[in-house]
Scaffold this motif. Structure first.
Motif, PDB file in Angstrom:
ATOM      1  N   GLU A   1      24.932  43.797 -10.761  1.00 22.78           N
ATOM      2  CA  GLU A   1      26.062  42.851 -10.757  1.00 22.78           C
ATOM      3  C   GLU A   1      25.766  41.632  -9.893  1.00 22.78           C
ATOM      4  N   LEU A   2      24.631  41.624  -9.206  1.00 25.64           N
ATOM      5  CA  LEU A   2      24.283  40.503  -8.347  1.00 25.64           C
ATOM      6  C   LEU A   2      23.751  39.337  -9.174  1.00 25.64           C
ATOM      7  N   SER A   3      23.782  38.157  -8.588  1.00 29.21           N
ATOM      8  CA  SER A   3      23.196  36.991  -9.237  1.00 29.21           C
ATOM      9  C   SER A   3      21.683  37.147  -9.266  1.00 29.21           C
ATOM     10  N   PRO A   4      20.988  36.422 -10.174  1.00 31.96           N
ATOM     11  CA  PRO A   4      19.523  36.531 -10.235  1.00 31.96           C
ATOM     12  C   PRO A   4      18.859  36.263  -8.884  1.00 31.96           C
ATOM     13  N   GLN A   5      19.343  35.252  -8.147  1.00 28.90           N
ATOM     14  CA  GLN A   5      18.750  34.965  -6.840  1.00 28.90           C
ATOM     15  C   GLN A   5      18.993  36.097  -5.856  1.00 28.90           C
ATOM     16  N   ARG A   6      20.208  36.637  -5.872  1.00 27.01           N
ATOM     17  CA  ARG A   6      20.522  37.730  -4.953  1.00 27.01           C
ATOM     18  C   ARG A   6      19.731  38.995  -5.312  1.00 27.01           C
ATOM     19  N   MET A   7      19.471  39.198  -6.600  1.00 27.23           N
ATOM     20  CA  MET A   7      18.650  40.332  -7.020  1.00 27.23           C
ATOM     21  C   MET A   7      17.231  40.189  -6.482  1.00 27.23           C
ATOM     22  N   ARG A   8      16.703  38.970  -6.517  1.00 24.10           N
ATOM     23  CA  ARG A   8      15.353  38.740  -5.978  1.00 24.10           C
ATOM     24  C   ARG A   8      15.338  38.968  -4.472  1.00 24.10           C
ATOM     25  N   ASP A   9      16.377  38.485  -3.792  1.00 27.86           N
ATOM     26  CA  ASP A   9      16.460  38.696  -2.343  1.00 27.86           C
ATOM     27  C   ASP A   9      16.565  40.185  -2.021  1.00 27.86           C
ATOM     28  N   PHE A  10      17.368  40.884  -2.803  1.00 25.07           N
ATOM     29  CA  PHE A  10      17.545  42.327  -2.602  1.00 25.07           C
ATOM     30  C   PHE A  10      16.201  43.048  -2.708  1.00 25.07           C
ATOM     31  N   ASP A  11      15.410  42.691  -3.720  1.00 23.89           N
ATOM     32  CA  ASP A  11      14.125  43.366  -3.917  1.00 23.89           C
ATOM     33  C   ASP A  11      13.130  43.033  -2.806  1.00 23.89           C
ATOM     34  N   ILE A  12      13.184  41.811  -2.279  1.00 26.15           N
ATOM     35  CA  ILE A  12      12.332  41.465  -1.131  1.00 26.15           C
ATOM     36  C   ILE A  12      12.722  42.316   0.076  1.00 26.15           C
ATOM     37  N   GLU A  13      14.023  42.385   0.323  1.00 29.65           N
ATOM     38  CA  GLU A  13      14.498  43.197   1.447  1.00 29.65           C
ATOM     39  C   GLU A  13      14.177  44.676   1.233  1.00 29.65           C
TER      40      GLU A  13
ATOM     41  N   ARG B   1       7.625  54.099  -0.971  1.00 25.95           N
ATOM     42  CA  ARG B   1       7.232  52.822  -1.585  1.00 25.95           C
ATOM     43  C   ARG B   1       6.873  52.968  -3.052  1.00 25.95           C
ATOM     44  N   HIS B   2       6.576  54.176  -3.491  1.00 27.80           N
ATOM     45  CA  HIS B   2       6.175  54.370  -4.887  1.00 27.80           C
ATOM     46  C   HIS B   2       7.146  55.282  -5.633  1.00 27.80           C
ATOM     47  N   TYR B   3       8.352  55.336  -5.142  1.00 25.89           N
ATOM     48  CA  TYR B   3       9.405  56.002  -5.901  1.00 25.89           C
ATOM     49  C   TYR B   3       9.905  55.061  -6.993  1.00 25.89           C
ATOM     50  N   ALA B   4      10.518  55.611  -8.018  1.00 21.32           N
ATOM     51  CA  ALA B   4      11.058  54.784  -9.102  1.00 21.32           C
ATOM     52  C   ALA B   4      12.113  53.847  -8.537  1.00 21.32           C
ATOM     53  N   MET B   5      11.869  52.540  -8.680  1.00 23.94           N
ATOM     54  CA  MET B   5      12.708  51.557  -8.005  1.00 23.94           C
ATOM     55  C   MET B   5      14.140  51.520  -8.523  1.00 23.94           C
ATOM     56  N   SER B   6      14.346  51.826  -9.793  1.00 24.50           N
ATOM     57  CA  SER B   6      15.721  51.807 -10.308  1.00 24.50           C
ATOM     58  C   SER B   6      16.580  52.821  -9.564  1.00 24.50           C
ATOM     59  N   SER B   7      16.010  53.983  -9.304  1.00 17.35           N
ATOM     60  CA  SER B   7      16.747  55.020  -8.582  1.00 17.35           C
ATOM     61  C   SER B   7      16.939  54.637  -7.115  1.00 17.35           C
ATOM     62  N   VAL B   8      15.901  54.081  -6.486  1.00 14.92           N
ATOM     63  CA  VAL B   8      15.996  53.683  -5.080  1.00 14.92           C
ATOM     64  C   VAL B   8      17.032  52.574  -4.909  1.00 14.92           C
TER      65      VAL B   8
ATOM     66  N   LEU C   1      26.112  44.455   4.854  1.00 12.49           N
ATOM     67  CA  LEU C   1      26.098  43.641   3.645  1.00 12.49           C
ATOM     68  C   LEU C   1      24.721  43.532   3.017  1.00 12.49           C
ATOM     69  N   THR C   2      23.670  43.688   3.820  1.00 16.09           N
ATOM     70  CA  THR C   2      22.320  43.476   3.308  1.00 16.09           C
ATOM     71  C   THR C   2      21.386  44.605   3.744  1.00 16.09           C
ATOM     72  N   LEU C   3      20.297  44.749   3.011  1.00 14.43           N
ATOM     73  CA  LEU C   3      19.277  45.729   3.387  1.00 14.43           C
ATOM     74  C   LEU C   3      18.582  45.339   4.683  1.00 14.43           C
ATOM     75  N   SER C   4      18.546  44.050   4.990  1.00 17.28           N
ATOM     76  CA  SER C   4      17.969  43.616   6.261  1.00 17.28           C
ATOM     77  C   SER C   4      18.784  44.156   7.436  1.00 17.28           C
ATOM     78  N   GLN C   5      20.111  44.116   7.296  1.00 20.46           N
ATOM     79  CA  GLN C   5      20.956  44.680   8.337  1.00 20.46           C
ATOM     80  C   GLN C   5      20.768  46.194   8.432  1.00 20.46           C
ATOM     81  N   LEU C   6      20.616  46.830   7.283  1.00 19.81           N
ATOM     82  CA  LEU C   6      20.370  48.266   7.266  1.00 19.81           C
ATOM     83  C   LEU C   6      19.031  48.592   7.925  1.00 19.81           C
ATOM     84  N   GLN C   7      18.021  47.780   7.644  1.00 17.51           N
ATOM     85  CA  GLN C   7      16.706  47.983   8.254  1.00 17.51           C
ATOM     86  C   GLN C   7      16.790  47.894   9.773  1.00 17.51           C
ATOM     87  N   ASP C   8      17.528  46.922  10.264  1.00 14.61           N
ATOM     88  CA  ASP C   8      17.698  46.768  11.712  1.00 14.61           C
ATOM     89  C   ASP C   8      18.305  48.030  12.315  1.00 14.61           C
TER      90      ASP C   8
END
Length: 282
Positions: free
Chosen positions: A7-19, A36-43, A57-64
């Protein structure tokens, strides 16, 4: 409420995958668990759910959060590991083992079985019952492995909710069960406890199909509904572990939606019971 990845915008989807890439790398570097090599759709799906659970709100915050708190990582770990199973799941698989594989294993003086990705133990206890009914208990040693210490602890306890027993019983009978499933459990701790005498000759161990190596020579490896969560490269790594672990003419059992056919290890096996996803090492 957190939106799903798609449901994210194309740009937000790209950001999500980078994070996402950075988060999985951080988990590997910090905790040595390799997703790192699990099926990404499931992850993606599971981590989208985790954002809401952790109120970020973001995976970066979760990573922290998870880098600074092992307790938070342990909470996240549950989202990254799938612990869903049933006793005698896919009864035709267990019937095929009972009728076609166990008669051949009976020719060995001693037998080793590896239940890889044993989750909370439903498949392990199913196999133990199967071997018990074939009279193979005393000469069989089982190794039950998983990457989740909590799942291993639950598997070793062998306690399941009473409302699951009816489904377990149906599967057991459909798999050719010779007795009553109630012969193998008793009421305990508000549930049904299967361990008891079945616990004998079982070794529980932490083992990762992503990073660890072969640790035994097995006559049967049962790893079902695990490979579907891996990408092709990790699937091949795991199948390589199984091939190297198995004795000559040993057996490999996979899940109903899994196959050796398109892997790099297909040539090392015969399709012993293709419909039930049972293969025999050449």
């Amino acid at each position: 409420m957190t939106r799903s990845f798609y449901e994210l915008s194309p740009q937000r989807m790209r950001d999500f995958d980078i994070e996402l890439t950075l988060l999985l790398e951080a988990i590997y570097l910090k905790y040595q668990h390799d997703f790192r090599h699990y099926a990404m759709s499931s992850v993606r799906r599971r981590l989208t759910q985790a954002l809401e659970e952790f109120d970020v709100l973001t995976l970066s915050q979760l990573q922290d959060r998870i880098i600074r708190s092992e307790a938070d990582f342990n909470r996240l770990f549950h989202y990254l590991t799938v612990q869903v199973s049933d006793m005698f799941r896919d009864p035709p698989y267990f019937r095929a083992l009972r009728e076609h594989v166990l008669p051949l294993l009976q020719t060995y003086p001693s037998i080793k079985v590896w239940v890889a990705g044993c989750s909370t133990g439903e498949e392990l206890w199913s196999l133990k019952i199967l071997f018990d009914e074939a009279g193979l208990t005393e000469r069989t040693l089982f190794y039950a492995t998983d990457i989740s210490p909590e799942a291993l602890a639950r598997a070793e306890a062998g306690i399941y909710a009473l409302d699951r027993i009816a489904g377990f019983t149906r599967n057991y009978l459909a798999s050719g069960g010779k007795h009553s499933l109630s012969d193998y459990y008793h009421a305990a701790y508000g549930g049904a406890r299967f361990a008891g005498s079945l616990k004998e000759r079982v070794v529980f161990a932490d083992h990762s199909l992503s990073t660890d190596e072969v640790f035994l020579e097995a006559h049967l490896v049962s790893c079902r509904n695990v490979l579907i969560y891996f990408d092709r490269g990790l699937q091949d790594r795991a199948l390589g572990l199984f091939e190297r672990s198995l004795v000559r003419r040993g057996f490999l059992g996979l899940g109903s939606k899994e196959s050796l056919r398109f892997s790099n290890h297909y040539s090392g096996f015969d399709e012993f019971r293709e419909r039930e996803r049972i293969y025999q090492k050449r």
